[in-house]
Design a protein around this motif. Structure first.
Motif, mmCIF file in Angstrom:
data_model
loop_
_atom_site.group_PDB
_atom_site.id
_atom_site.type_symbol
_atom_site.label_atom_id
_atom_site.label_comp_id
_atom_site.label_asym_id
_atom_site.label_seq_id
_atom_site.Cartn_x
_atom_site.Cartn_y
_atom_site.Cartn_z
ATOM 1 N N LYS A 95 -5.754 0.679 -25.697
ATOM 2 C CA LYS A 95 -7.024 0.806 -26.395
ATOM 3 C C LYS A 95 -7.231 2.263 -26.792
ATOM 4 O O LYS A 95 -6.629 3.161 -26.217
ATOM 5 C CB LYS A 95 -8.180 0.365 -25.492
ATOM 6 C CG LYS A 95 -8.121 -1.096 -25.062
ATOM 7 C CD LYS A 95 -9.281 -1.424 -24.131
ATOM 8 C CE LYS A 95 -9.235 -2.872 -23.660
ATOM 9 N NZ LYS A 95 -10.358 -3.191 -22.744
ATOM 10 N N SER A 97 -10.348 3.743 -26.721
ATOM 11 C CA SER A 97 -11.290 4.197 -25.688
ATOM 12 C C SER A 97 -11.885 2.971 -24.994
ATOM 13 O O SER A 97 -11.673 1.841 -25.431
ATOM 14 C CB SER A 97 -12.402 5.060 -26.294
ATOM 15 O OG SER A 97 -13.205 4.296 -27.178
ATOM 16 N N SER A 98 -12.624 3.212 -23.924
ATOM 17 C CA SER A 98 -13.174 2.088 -23.149
ATOM 18 C C SER A 98 -14.454 1.517 -23.751
ATOM 19 O O SER A 98 -14.923 0.457 -23.327
ATOM 20 C CB SER A 98 -13.450 2.518 -21.704
ATOM 21 O OG SER A 98 -14.447 3.524 -21.669
ATOM 22 N N LYS A 99 -15.028 2.220 -24.712
ATOM 23 C CA LYS A 99 -16.206 1.734 -25.417
ATOM 24 C C LYS A 99 -15.965 1.865 -26.915
ATOM 25 O O LYS A 99 -15.384 2.867 -27.355
ATOM 26 C CB LYS A 99 -17.453 2.536 -25.019
ATOM 27 C CG LYS A 99 -17.868 2.410 -23.566
ATOM 28 C CD LYS A 99 -18.403 1.010 -23.277
ATOM 29 C CE LYS A 99 -18.806 0.869 -21.815
ATOM 30 N NZ LYS A 99 -20.003 1.641 -21.460
ATOM 31 N N VAL A 101 -16.816 -2.353 -25.954
ATOM 32 C CA VAL A 101 -16.034 -3.389 -25.263
ATOM 33 C C VAL A 101 -15.790 -4.601 -26.161
ATOM 34 O O VAL A 101 -14.889 -5.397 -25.913
ATOM 35 C CB VAL A 101 -16.719 -3.815 -23.956
ATOM 36 C CG1 VAL A 101 -16.780 -2.650 -22.983
ATOM 37 C CG2 VAL A 101 -18.129 -4.366 -24.216
ATOM 38 N N TYR A 152 -5.183 4.313 -22.281
ATOM 39 C CA TYR A 152 -5.759 4.598 -23.591
ATOM 40 C C TYR A 152 -4.807 5.455 -24.425
ATOM 41 O O TYR A 152 -3.992 6.207 -23.889
ATOM 42 C CB TYR A 152 -7.120 5.273 -23.420
ATOM 43 C CG TYR A 152 -8.066 4.400 -22.644
ATOM 44 C CD1 TYR A 152 -8.728 3.329 -23.239
ATOM 45 C CD2 TYR A 152 -8.243 4.585 -21.273
ATOM 46 C CE1 TYR A 152 -9.552 2.485 -22.524
ATOM 47 C CE2 TYR A 152 -9.069 3.752 -20.536
ATOM 48 C CZ TYR A 152 -9.719 2.696 -21.166
ATOM 49 O OH TYR A 152 -10.533 1.854 -20.443
ATOM 50 N N PHE A 238 -11.686 -0.934 -29.101
ATOM 51 C CA PHE A 238 -11.278 -1.788 -27.973
ATOM 52 C C PHE A 238 -9.995 -2.577 -28.269
ATOM 53 O O PHE A 238 -9.434 -3.208 -27.365
ATOM 54 C CB PHE A 238 -12.399 -2.767 -27.591
ATOM 55 C CG PHE A 238 -12.807 -3.720 -28.693
ATOM 56 C CD1 PHE A 238 -12.022 -4.808 -29.046
ATOM 57 C CD2 PHE A 238 -14.000 -3.521 -29.377
ATOM 58 C CE1 PHE A 238 -12.404 -5.675 -30.057
ATOM 59 C CE2 PHE A 238 -14.389 -4.387 -30.389
ATOM 60 C CZ PHE A 238 -13.584 -5.466 -30.727
#
Length: 251
Positions: A95, A97-99, A101, A152, A238
């Motif tokens: 991904k 980034s994590s946000k 989602v 990431y 995501f």
């Protein structure tokens, strides 16, 4: 009057020559040796183990170095006054980034400052700031918006390393997530790079698929590039995609 015929093999034998079997790979190498100029600008980079000095040799010369224990750090591409080292291996299912989602839950998404950020395709295609972008992405990581781990894209590249027997070479921190323009350089030389990669032990080929760039569009999206048809696309951060780290001809 009858026409006399003779087998080619008999004629060759009588003239001190012979028909030999050749593999497809051997034939390809023989052809490339005669048209080596097509591969100008593509080299294999390594840090020489006797003194850790960075060198780059022509692809067809690499086998002897590799057989003597040298470790390839990547494929050095020199084009248009720029140079780029393409890693021998890559990450998958990474991904950006994590946000956010999901497309329906974009809460907590962050537009990271210091990263080339544009929704204009032509501006993005002129972004060569991959190293600076990656540094900003790593520094912008937080507990709620993670970017700096190997899960990431930027984090994977930042932690990537290729070293020689002495532990010297392109160590972690010297690699970055390519910008969109840097990815275009890779796409434009796809076959050349894959040929060089085929000569590196343990290397994996570039795929005709999409790869993340470090060029940002917004808090929720970033640019990617398809290496089959050059499609430049916007993707939610995501999404899980391929990542090929790049570096420079460095000490």
């Amino acid at each position: 009057m009858a026409i006399k015929t003779r087998k080619i093999s008999d004629w060759l034998s009588a003239n001190g020559q012979a028909i030999t079997n050749a593999s497809k790979a051997t034939m390809e190498d023989a052809i490339r040796a005669d048209i080596g100029q097509l591969y100008d600008g593509v080299f294999i980079m390594f840090h020489r183990k006797i003194d850790n000095f960075p060198l780059a040799v022509r692809v067809n010369s690499w086998a002897s170095y590799q057989n003597s224990g040298e470790v390839a750090e990547g494929v050095l591409l020199v084009e248009g006054g720029r140079h780029l080292v393409v890693a021998p291996t890559e990450g998958t299912d990474k991904k950006w980034s994590s946000k956010p989602v999901s497309s329906s839950d974009t809460s907590g998404s962050v537009q990271i400052s210091g990263v080339t950020t544009t929704g204009d395709r032509m501006t993005a295609l002129n972004d060569f700031a991959g190293r600076a972008n990656t540094t900003a992405i790593i520094n912008g990581s937080t507990s709620s918006n993670v970017t700096n781990t190997e899960a990431y894209a930027a984090g994977f590249c930042n932690k990537y390393a290729r070293v020689n027997a002495n532990g010297n070479g392109l160590t972690a921190g010297k690699w970055w997530l390519p910008s969109l323009a840097e990815l275009v350089m890779i796409w434009a030389n796809f076959d050349k790079i894959n040929y060089a990669l085929s000569k590196i032990s343990g290397a994996t080929q570039l795929q005709q698929n999409w790869y993340w760039s470090s060029t940002q569009i917004s808090a929720t999206t970033a640019w990617n590039l398809y290496l089959n048809d050059g499609n430049v696309s916007s993707s939610y951060k995501f999404r899980q995609g391929r990542v090929r780290p790049v570096s420079a001809f460095l000490y």
